[in-house]
Design an enzyme around this catalytic site. Structure first.
Site, PDB file in Angstrom:
ATOM      1  N   HIS A   1      -3.608  -5.592   0.898  1.00 47.11           N
ATOM      2  CA  HIS A   1      -3.442  -5.842   2.324  1.00 47.11           C
ATOM      3  C   HIS A   1      -4.539  -6.822   2.723  1.00 47.11           C
ATOM      4  CE1 HIS A   1      -6.178  -2.273   2.494  1.00 47.11           C
ATOM      5  NE2 HIS A   1      -6.724  -2.966   3.463  1.00 47.11           N
TER       6      HIS A   1
ATOM      7  N   ARG B   1     -11.578   6.712  -4.054  1.00 43.20           N
ATOM      8  CA  ARG B   1     -10.577   5.735  -3.645  1.00 43.20           C
ATOM      9  C   ARG B   1     -10.947   4.383  -4.239  1.00 43.20           C
ATOM     10  NH1 ARG B   1      -7.242   7.258   0.576  1.00 43.20           N
ATOM     11  NH2 ARG B   1      -6.792   5.110   1.142  1.00 43.20           N
TER      12      ARG B   1
ATOM     13  N   CYS C   1       0.834  -1.200   0.000  1.00 41.33           N
ATOM     14  CA  CYS C   1       0.000   0.000   0.000  1.00 41.33           C
ATOM     15  C   CYS C   1       0.880   1.266   0.000  1.00 41.33           C
ATOM     16  CB  CYS C   1      -0.969  -0.053   1.179  1.00 41.33           C
ATOM     17  SG  CYS C   1      -2.449   0.912   0.882  1.00 41.33           S
TER      18      CYS C   1
END
Lengths: 466, 258
Positions: free
Chosen positions: B211, B139, B105
């Site tokens: 993740h 996002r 990330c």
């Protein structure tokens, strides 16, 4: 206007009746319809409340704190309009107001007591014009929905009405919101016997909101809550006016402490466990204090505060497939909601205060209200359970990932059962009796808690929430 | 130990260096380290975890695997500056020596050249030939599954293997002309939401947006990294009872609808 609103209220109420007939207690549906019909409905109806409104927001403890505050206000003889089932966005608040609205601009209740979702606080505050806003804590939670917690802190800082702020002095990010508000009322824990040896892994808000330097913590009580100061700019924990001292944790059932306010002090015996509930009780006491409730009523209210919906609720269940099955053994089931690392850590910390090995039912869901991202289980300290588990049943939409977490936390794989189907998981877990009448602890995420309660209600073993 | 050759004894210990573990940990990055630790321990492989924070230096030869996770925006800025100032040269030396560098990330973004946020540009260490821009769009959030790129390195039987995870990033990352992705997106957004590429790999340096955390959802990938970091063939690692691990992997894949 009043007449037109009356028609809209009737329509929205009709929707509420229909959705209840549909089987689910969708408490926000009628409110959503009402807002759709009249975007000023919340403001108009809240304007009828003779004592105005009080709002409660936080990452953790909103529902329980509001339940405690409600018990206190009831002791003081103040009638409430309260979204007590935890529907805490605009629809839920509107539904509560709708339920209380009466003809001829009337309303059944003096004070609006609303728990409010973190992201809805700014919007709802502009509509409700609250007399007081209680902001209790900000923890890492559902990053896919809430984003970073500093961003939530910034949104909260934009709320600038005439309300009195009631703030947790022990949470640096929250306490700093009162920087320019001389009327802010602070509460905090003052008992170093409960200080932790170090900061929990999932701790956030470790840096000064003003200058960015790392805070120095002189004591940490819970996550990043504690006594802190900034070595660079000098910002420090404001001295709280409402405090808890002499805290005595009594396992998963109770906690006692001494409550101090400007009006004096008194003993509180809470029928709820853990330091996190001391924080909830302090918050409720501070809110009551800000609204002029006496210490005597506050103590009496806290004394009779009960577990909120699915939070440390206790239910007796039978091991048979249906409730009341002939000869089926019965067992106590305690429901401890877990939904983010800091909340889970406090539940785990409280759970291991109970001696012996435990039977657990962990239910990990990834629905939108739980957060789609289940990473957070790796931030929670499940290591506390290593060596303390007799049997753990993992269920929910992401059951195997919870099993994986427990294995890596040090729980023996032989003790871990995976059963994705919640009904079967409950049945199996209740059946794991270790002969000592020990309770079964259920640790569900939010939607898992709702499903679990629904199952228990169907079996007649828990009462339905209104 | 700066010569890149380990003595046979040294292979019995995996030496991991976590970069900024107190700041770059937002997506439960601890889970990745825990999976490495336990899987080494169960095999009798030693595990040394050290951390390197703001202002601290490390010895390029003293670690086999470097881990850099994600952080809040402000923390990521702090770490980016510090990375350039105090760690970039040593990290390049370690990577050249064959150490594994894993960035997840925000960590992935910092392993690239730079990250442009409006008028501001955060410089990265440039171990990967990628650049990131904070897009105007929403996002990129959700469950994701990727298929590892074939032929990233000769002799590896990684082809067709799948990683599952969760992504949540505002940055859009594009690969340089000769930069290999880590894999191709089966479900989800990937680096930029449109190229179909996810992550990047150059030698033993790997960056990814996955993740969830990454390694608990893909225990096989943890083993692959351990073998790579120790310089042993993956087949030489003792097999473990991975029933729960496989179920967890499948659960994460199902969440991504694969």
């Amino acid at each position: 206007m009043g007449g037109a609103l009356g028609v809209k209220l009737a329509i929205a109420r009709g929707v509420g009746v229909l959705s209840r007939l549909g089987g689910r207690g969708a408490t926000s549906a009628p409110g959503k319809v009402l807002i759709g019909l009249d975007s000023h409905a919340i403001e108009t109806l809240a304007g009828r409340l003779p004592r105005g409104s009080a709002l409660i927001s936080a990452t953790n403890g909103k529902t329980t704190t509001a339940a405690m505050a409600a018990a206190i206000f009831e002791q003081a003889g103040i009638t409430l309009v309260h979204n007590d089932a935890g529907a805490n966005m605009a629809g839920g608040v509107a539904s509560a107001l709708l339920g209380a609205a009466r003809a001829r601009k009337g309303i059944a209740g003096e004070l609006g007591l609303f728990e409010v979702d973190e992201l809805w606080l700014d919007l709802l505050a502009t509509q409700l014009h609250p007399r007081a806003i209680l902001l209790a804590n900000l923890f890492r939670d559902q990053l896919d929905r809430y984003g970073e917690l500093e961003a939530i802190g910034e949104r909260w800082a934009q709320v600038r009405g005439r309300e009195r702020l009631v703030l947790n002095a022990d949470d640096p990010l929250v306490a700093d919101l009162g920087r320019e508000r001389s009327s802010a009322l602070y509460y905090g824990v003052e008992d170093d016997s409960l200080a932790l040896p170090g900061m929990a892994h999932a701790a956030d808000a470790k840096h000064c909101r003003r200058c960015g330097a790392p805070y120095v913590f002189d004591a940490i009580y819970l996550g990043h809550l504690g006594r802190y100061h900034c070595p660079r700019c000098g910002q420090r924990r404001p001295a709280p006016a409402i405090t808890a001292t002499q805290i005595r944790l009594e396992g998963v059932r109770a906690v006692r402490f001494t409550l101090h306010t400007a009006d004096g002090e008194g003993e509180v015996a809470l029928a709820l466990p853990g330091l996190y509930n001391v924080y909830n009780a302090l918050a409720a006491a501070a809110l009551a204090n800000a609204l002029g409730v006496s210490l005597q009523h506050t103590l009496a209210g806290l004394q009779r505060a009960e577990a909120a919906f699915g939070r440390a609720e206790s239910v007796t269940v039978s091991a048979g497939e249906a409730s009341g099955e002939e000869g089926a053994p019965r067992r106590e089931l305690r429901i401890l909601l877990v939904k983010n690392p800091s909340g889970a850590n406090e539940v785990l910390r409280t759970l291991v205060l109970e001696p012996g090995k435990h039977d657990l039912l962990g239910v990990l869901n990834d629905n939108i209200a739980d957060g789609r991202d289940v990473s957070w289980i790796w931030d929670a300290d499940f290591e506390l359970l290593a060596g303390r588990i007799r049997r753990v049943t993992c269920s929910g939409t992401r059951a195997p990932e919870l099993a994986m977490r427990l294995k890596y936390a040090g729980v023996e794989p032989e003790q871990i059962r995976v059963q994705a189907d919640l009904r079967r998981a409950l049945w199996q877990a209740v059946g794991d009796r270790n002969g000592s009448h020990a309770p079964l602890y259920a640790l569900p995420t939010y939607t898992a808690m709702l499903s679990l309660r629904e199952l228990l209600v169907k079996r007649g073993e828990a009462h339905a929430w209104s | 130990m700066g010569d890149g050759v380990r003595s046979p004894d040294a292979k019995s210990t995996l030496r991991v260096c976590a970069l900024y573990p107190d700041l770059m940990n937002i997506y439960a990055d601890r889970g990745n380290l825990l999976v490495l630790e336990r899987r080494c321990a169960w095999r009798g492989i030693g595990f040394e975890l050290s951390s390197c924070g703001l202002g601290e230096h490390f010895d390029a030869g003293a670690h086999d695997l470097f881990y850099l996770g994600g952080g809040q925006d402000r923390d990521q800025r702090l770490c980016a500056e510090d990375l350039i100032e105090t760690k970039s040269a040593a990290l390049h030396a370690a990577a050249a020596r064959g150490a594994v560098v894993l960035g997840v990330c925000g960590g992935f973004q910092l392993l690239g050249h730079n990250y442009a946020l409006g008028n501001e540009q955060i410089e990265g260490v440039g171990l990967l030939d990628v650049a990131t821009v904070r897009g105007h769009g929403p996002r990129l959030i959700g469950n994701i599954a990727i298929e590892l790129s074939p032929g990233a390195s000769a002799g590896e039987e990684r082809e067709g293997r799948v990683l599952a995870g969760f992504e949540n990033h505002g940055g859009r990352t594009t690969l340089g002309e000769r930069q290999e992705p880590l894999g191709r997106v089966l479900r989800g957004h990937g680096n930029d939401g449109c190229s179909g590429y996810e992550g990047a790999r150059r030698g033993n340096t790997i960056g990814t947006y996955l993740h969830g955390p990454l390694l608990p959802k893909n225990a096989w990938f943890a083993d692959w990294l351990v073998a790579l970091a120790l310089g042993v063939p993956e087949g030489e690692l003792e097999p473990l009872d991975d029933g729960i691990e496989r179920e967890a992997h499948l659960s994460a894949l199902r969440a991504a609808r694969v």
